[in-house]
Design a protein around this motif. Structure first.
Motif, PDB file in Angstrom:
ATOM      1  N   ILE A 134      36.225  50.622  82.303  1.00 22.40           N
ATOM      2  CA  ILE A 134      35.986  50.071  81.554  1.00 22.40           C
ATOM      3  C   ILE A 134      36.813  48.182  82.102  1.00 22.40           C
ATOM      4  N   THR A 135      37.651  47.957  83.004  1.00 22.64           N
ATOM      5  CA  THR A 135      38.279  47.213  84.015  1.00 22.64           C
ATOM      6  C   THR A 135      36.960  46.196  84.794  1.00 22.64           C
ATOM      7  N   SER A 136      35.492  46.360  84.075  1.00 20.92           N
ATOM      8  CA  SER A 136      34.766  45.930  85.325  1.00 20.92           C
ATOM      9  C   SER A 136      34.767  44.670  84.659  1.00 20.92           C
ATOM     10  N   THR A 137      35.478  44.406  83.106  1.00 25.39           N
ATOM     11  CA  THR A 137      34.482  42.653  83.024  1.00 25.39           C
ATOM     12  C   THR A 137      35.667  41.671  83.979  1.00 25.39           C
ATOM     13  N   LYS A 138      35.223  40.132  83.778  1.00 26.38           N
ATOM     14  CA  LYS A 138      35.826  39.193  84.803  1.00 26.38           C
ATOM     15  C   LYS A 138      37.217  39.289  84.038  1.00 26.38           C
ATOM     16  N   GLY A 139      37.129  39.830  83.146  1.00 26.46           N
ATOM     17  CA  GLY A 139      38.481  38.823  82.146  1.00 26.46           C
ATOM     18  C   GLY A 139      39.656  40.774  82.377  1.00 26.46           C
ATOM     19  N   TRP A 140      39.116  41.411  82.711  1.00 23.18           N
ATOM     20  CA  TRP A 140      39.965  43.088  83.793  1.00 23.18           C
ATOM     21  C   TRP A 140      40.843  42.208  84.996  1.00 23.18           C
TER      22      TRP A 140
END
Ligand code: HEM
Lengths: 220, 323
Positions: A134-140
């Protein structure tokens, strides 16, 4: 180095790596259509996807040591994709169990989770990967801050350990394969421990000279 | 051979399929390639004669036996390519690959222990002890898969009666063949060999308990336990020891391989029982092989569905304790 660099930073390389990561699935589907899954196809799929889960976890854990040892920092571009593929294969693995193996028999599966320790620990390995996916994005990364994000994503170490124990606990007597995976995961984690100890010693030796190195997602 | 009545045929008289196919291969090999290498390979194969027993041969005079199930028989190819025979490797496909050249002739089974007439039996002897019957049994592996197999053999009790067990005989111990020269994978299997199994005397003497010499109309393929094995259909498959070399009637419960290796997973009795689960397997359901990838698990039956015949052997016993 120029050629290597341009290959590693080309957007096409990412496409190629993505396609390569799908090869195990493609081979499995191909075998299915060729009737090559053997007498017990459910077990075959369960083992195939389980094997590829642990392999992708290992490949993902290879990225950082390879970057540092081989001086190819560009490898970082592939780490997220590789980790997500580990998650992709464990989802297939878990679905195989739920659907083909247990056929949605909830009470049976629940009993397995509680009683069969190899299932319990495998499930733990799977659950640990969910927040990472879930938290693999740049945003996270931005939202959590590099340091906290990095701490969270160290959960992959636990997931890989859980995967190895899961395998070790399920074999009947021939422990060669789980021990091989244990050796590889062990070496990759030992390298990290070594690197950490080395850094700490260096830091205390040069404490008054350097200020703290900023931690980013890229340095994990 | 033609002038002999079929019933007088002995085990070693039966011409192995391999003899025909090798000869045909020899000619084809020569014609197709004319190559000396191929020719020599086939020639030497042919000259050294068929490896007796390594290719199953048809068994004649097999009558329909009792206790057969009407369920669909598992495709033979599944039963010969998916095996647990750890002496030949721990992968399911290993035995069919690695047992190809296993020598099953000459073969001797020593029947000994608490008996009046100990015997060393050849396969010819064994084929003659009682008329061969085909019995279609369910076979349930502890790994929660099952097959339906048309075995060929006769009740083990016929062999036991031949050697006349004394009243001291309370158990029967079975020992499988082991030789690392023929089974180089054996030492990596992680369990001690030779493979040992055992039954209580009343279990061994039960008419369902089969001394098995064939399946699917032919002698046993090597990977399925050639030339002679046990089949005990109400127990998990590992109780049915393969490639027997020793049968010993004994006073005390004999050690058995899996029970010695991992007692929490495998009991001595090992009766199929959906209500007794171990830390490794839920035994509630099983996958019947041959049904394809989307076939659903089916409920496992107590005593593998043979409870009406064998449950009385265990009356008064706590099956959770004696699993
Ligand atoms: C990080 C998570 C996981 C990893 C790395 C993993 C890995 C593996 C591996 C390597 C195997 C053995 C494959 C072989 O023998 O070739 C396996 C088998 C298996 N896994 Fe997992 N697994 C994970 C999670 C799970 C979960 C969540 C479940 C179900 C709840 C599960 C259920 C199974 C089952 C039932 C088998 C087959 C056991 C048998 O043969 O009886 N695994 N897994």
């Amino acid at each position: 180095m120029g050629v290597v660099n341009s290959i590693l930073t080309s957007k096409w390389t990412k496409v190629v790596v993505f396609a390569l990561c799908l090869v195990p699935l493609a081979v499995l589907v191909w075998k299915g259509f060729q009737n090559e899954l053997g007498a017990n196809p459910v077990e075959f799929v369960e083992h195939w996807t389980g094997d590829w889960t642990i392999r992708f976890l290992i490949i993902t854990l290879c990225v950082t040591p390879f970057r540092k040892l081989l001086h190819v920092p560009q490898l970082i571009r592939f780490r997220r994709m590789l980790g997500l593929f580990a998650f992709f294969y464990v989802c297939l693995h878990f679905s195989t169990w739920i659907w083909l193996d247990r056929f949605f028999n909830l009470s049976d599966m629940w009993a397995d989770m509680l009683k069969r320790r190899f299932i319990t620990v495998g499930f733990a390995g799977f659950v640990l990967l969910i927040p990472l996916a879930i938290t693999s994005t740049k945003g996270w990364i931005r939202r959590l801050g590099g340091k906290r994000w990095q701490l969270l994503h160290r959960a992959i170490y636990l997931s890989a350990i859980a995967g190895v124990i899961h395998y070790y606990w399920q074999v009947k007597s021939d422990e060669r394969k789980p021990l091989q995976y244990a050796a590889v995961v062990g070496a990759l984690l030992a390298w990290r421990l070594g690197a950490w100890l080395y850094k700490r010693r260096q830091k205390s030796a040069t404490d008054n000279r350097t200020s703290k190195e900023p931690v980013t997602a890229e340095t994990a | 051979m033609d002038d002999k009545p079929a019933s007088k045929l002995t085990y070693s008289d039966i011409t192995p399929k391999g003899a025909y196919t090798n000869r045909r291969n020899f000619l084809f090999g020569m014609l197709a390639t004319g190559g000396a290498v191929t020719g020599w390979k086939h020639f030497s194969n042919w000259m050294s004669g068929p490896a007796t027993g390594s290719v199953p041969v048809k068994l004649n005079n097999v009558k329909k036996g009792p206790f057969s199930t009407a369920e669909a028989i598992t495709p033979e190819n599944d039963v010969t390519t998916y095996n647990n025979f750890y002496e030949f490797g721990t992968g399911k496909g290993d035995p069919s690959r690695n047992a190809k050249n296993f020598r099953t002739s000459p073969w001797t089974v020593s029947v000994e222990g608490e008996v009046k007439k100990p015997r060393k039996l050849s396969m010819d002897d064994i084929m003659k002890i009682a008329p061969l019957e085909e019995r279609i049994y369910r076979h349930r592996c502890v790994e929660a898969w099952s097959i339906v197999v048309p075995w060929i053999g006769y009740s083990f009790s016929a062999l036991a009666n031949l050697v006349e067990p004394t009243p001291k005989a309370k158990y029967v111990a079975f020992e499988s063949y082991y030789d690392t020269r023929q089974m180089p994978e054996g030492p990596s299997a992680g369990i001690p060999f030779p493979y040992l199994e055992g039954l209580r005397m009343d279990e061994a003497m039960h008419p369902l308990t089969l001394l098995c010499v064939g399946m699917y109309g032919e002698t046993l393929p090597n990977q399925d336990g050639a030339p002679v094995r046990m089949v005990i259909p109400w127990k998990y498959g590992y109780k049915s020891a393969k490639s027997l070399v020793k049968i010993r009637f004994v006073k005390n419960q004999p050690p058995t391989t899996w029970n010695t290796a991992t007692p929490e997973w495998y009991g001595f009795y090992s009766n199929v029982n959906p209500n007794v689960n171990t830390v490794r397997w839920s035994q509630a359901t099983e996958h019947r092989l041959g049904g394809g990838i989307f076939s659903r698990p089916i409920p496992t039956q107590i005593f593998n569905g043979y409870g009406d015949k064998v449950a009385s052997l265990y009356s008064g016993m706590d099956l959770r304790k004696y699993y």
